[in-house]
Write a protein that holds these residues in place. Structure first.
Motif, short mmCIF file in Angstrom:
data_model
loop_
_atom_site.label_atom_id
_atom_site.label_comp_id
_atom_site.label_asym_id
_atom_site.label_seq_id
_atom_site.Cartn_x
_atom_site.Cartn_y
_atom_site.Cartn_z
N ARG A 66 -5.28 -1.38 -7.81
CA ARG A 66 -5.88 -1.96 -6.60
C ARG A 66 -4.93 -2.80 -6.19
O ARG A 66 -4.82 -3.09 -4.90
N ARG A 79 0.92 -1.14 -0.11
CA ARG A 79 -0.04 -0.03 0.00
C ARG A 79 0.91 1.11 -0.06
O ARG A 79 1.91 1.61 0.61
N SER A 133 -11.07 0.85 -11.46
CA SER A 133 -10.57 0.51 -10.31
C SER A 133 -11.67 0.25 -9.07
O SER A 133 -11.54 -0.46 -8.28
N GLU A 141 -9.51 -6.04 -4.56
CA GLU A 141 -10.75 -5.39 -4.15
C GLU A 141 -10.67 -3.99 -4.73
O GLU A 141 -9.71 -3.17 -5.39
N THR A 142 -11.79 -3.49 -4.93
CA THR A 142 -12.07 -2.31 -5.53
C THR A 142 -11.22 -1.17 -4.77
O THR A 142 -10.94 -1.01 -3.48
N HIS A 143 -10.75 -0.01 -5.60
CA HIS A 143 -10.15 1.05 -4.79
C HIS A 143 -10.00 2.32 -5.81
O HIS A 143 -10.11 2.39 -7.00
N ARG A 144 -10.39 3.52 -4.90
CA ARG A 144 -10.13 4.64 -5.77
C ARG A 144 -9.44 5.59 -4.83
O ARG A 144 -9.66 5.89 -3.51
N PRO A 145 -8.34 6.17 -5.47
CA PRO A 145 -7.69 7.18 -4.47
C PRO A 145 -8.41 8.34 -3.97
O PRO A 145 -9.41 8.75 -4.49
N ARG A 168 -3.02 0.46 -4.12
CA ARG A 168 -4.09 1.15 -3.20
C ARG A 168 -3.34 2.63 -2.79
O ARG A 168 -3.60 2.81 -1.74
N ARG A 176 -3.15 6.35 -1.86
CA ARG A 176 -4.13 7.27 -1.07
C ARG A 176 -4.30 8.74 -2.25
O ARG A 176 -5.14 9.11 -2.34
#
Length: 241
Positions: free
Chosen positions: A107, A16, A140, A150-154, A110, A112
């Motif tokens: 993804r 991450r 994403s 797993e889904t991820h958006r900044p 991940r 930030r």
């Protein structure tokens, strides 16, 4: 190449990230956002860079030489991770296949904060990277997207300055890391030694880019600052102003 992954790790380990910078070519991250990445790393955060291409179309250097330079620069900057996506140099466009590959990276890492090239740039790969990143961020975050992980958006996307002027609304003080930034940029020896090929690929790169940093620093009342633009409004605590 990591098994099952659409990207290659050249430095560090997949994990991450606090900040991830997308670079159309090797050295773009150092030039446009290197100081901020160094500051994140020095504060104890995890900073990373993803080269979207290997720079194989560049006038100087080979993909192998440029990958080695990326490793050297990553060590100077204190990055947690650096990788390459392997999309075609000179052909970065908003494509479904490219967006899926980039979304897989998002993804896996991940981030930030995602830092991408500004769309206002003379180089087609830079504005192509911007549009590709927009699609990948959206993809994403989709639950039904056929992607691993797993889904991820900044939480935040920042645009950094490339080869054209921008109107920034975020400035980052990089006054205290100028010596490290210079060493990171010059780690890309194949691009910044010998004859000048363009306004970017030139032995004068540090002098030219530092002039920009000093200009933005003047506006922020610091010695040097890197310029970024956000497209969405920033939420600010009035007490912190």
């Amino acid at each position: 190449m990591l098994v099952g992954m659409a990207f290659e790790t050249v430095f560090g380990r997949v994990g991450r990230l606090d900040w991830l910078c997308l670079a159309p070519h090797p050295d773009d991250a150092e030039i446009g956002a290197g100081g901020a990445l160094i500051r994140v790393a020095r504060s104890g955060g995890a900073a990373g860079v993803l080269e979207l291409t290997r720079g194989e179309g560049g006038t100087q250097g080979t993909p192998e030489v440029r990958a080695a330079e990326c490793v050297a620069a990553a060590a100077v900057m204190g990055l947690s991770w650096r990788g390459q996506l392997g999309l075609p140099d000179g052909g970065l466009v908003d494509s479904g296949a490219g967006a899926r590959a980039l979304a897989e990276v998002l993804r896996a890492l991940r981030p930030r904060v995602l830092v991408v090239p500004h769309y206002r740039d003379r180089h087609p790969d830079h504005f192509g990277a911007y549009h590709l990143a927009k699609r990948a961020v959206h993809l994403s975050g989709l639950v039904k997207a056929e992607l691993p992980g797993e889904t991820h958006r900044p939480a935040r996307v920042l645009l950094y300055q490339g080869n054209a002027d921008i109107t920034p609304n975020v400035l980052v003080d990089v006054s205290g890391v100028q010596d490290v930034w210079e060493r990171a940029v010059l780690a890309h020896h194949s691009q910044f030694s010998g004859l000048a090929v363009s306004e970017t690929v030139t032995p004068e790169i540090v002098e030219r880019r530092r002039a920009r940093l000093m200009y933005w620093g003047t506006l922020a009342r610091v010695r040097y600052a890197e310029a970024f633009e956000v497209e969405d409004p920033l939420l600010i605590d009035p007490v912190s102003l």
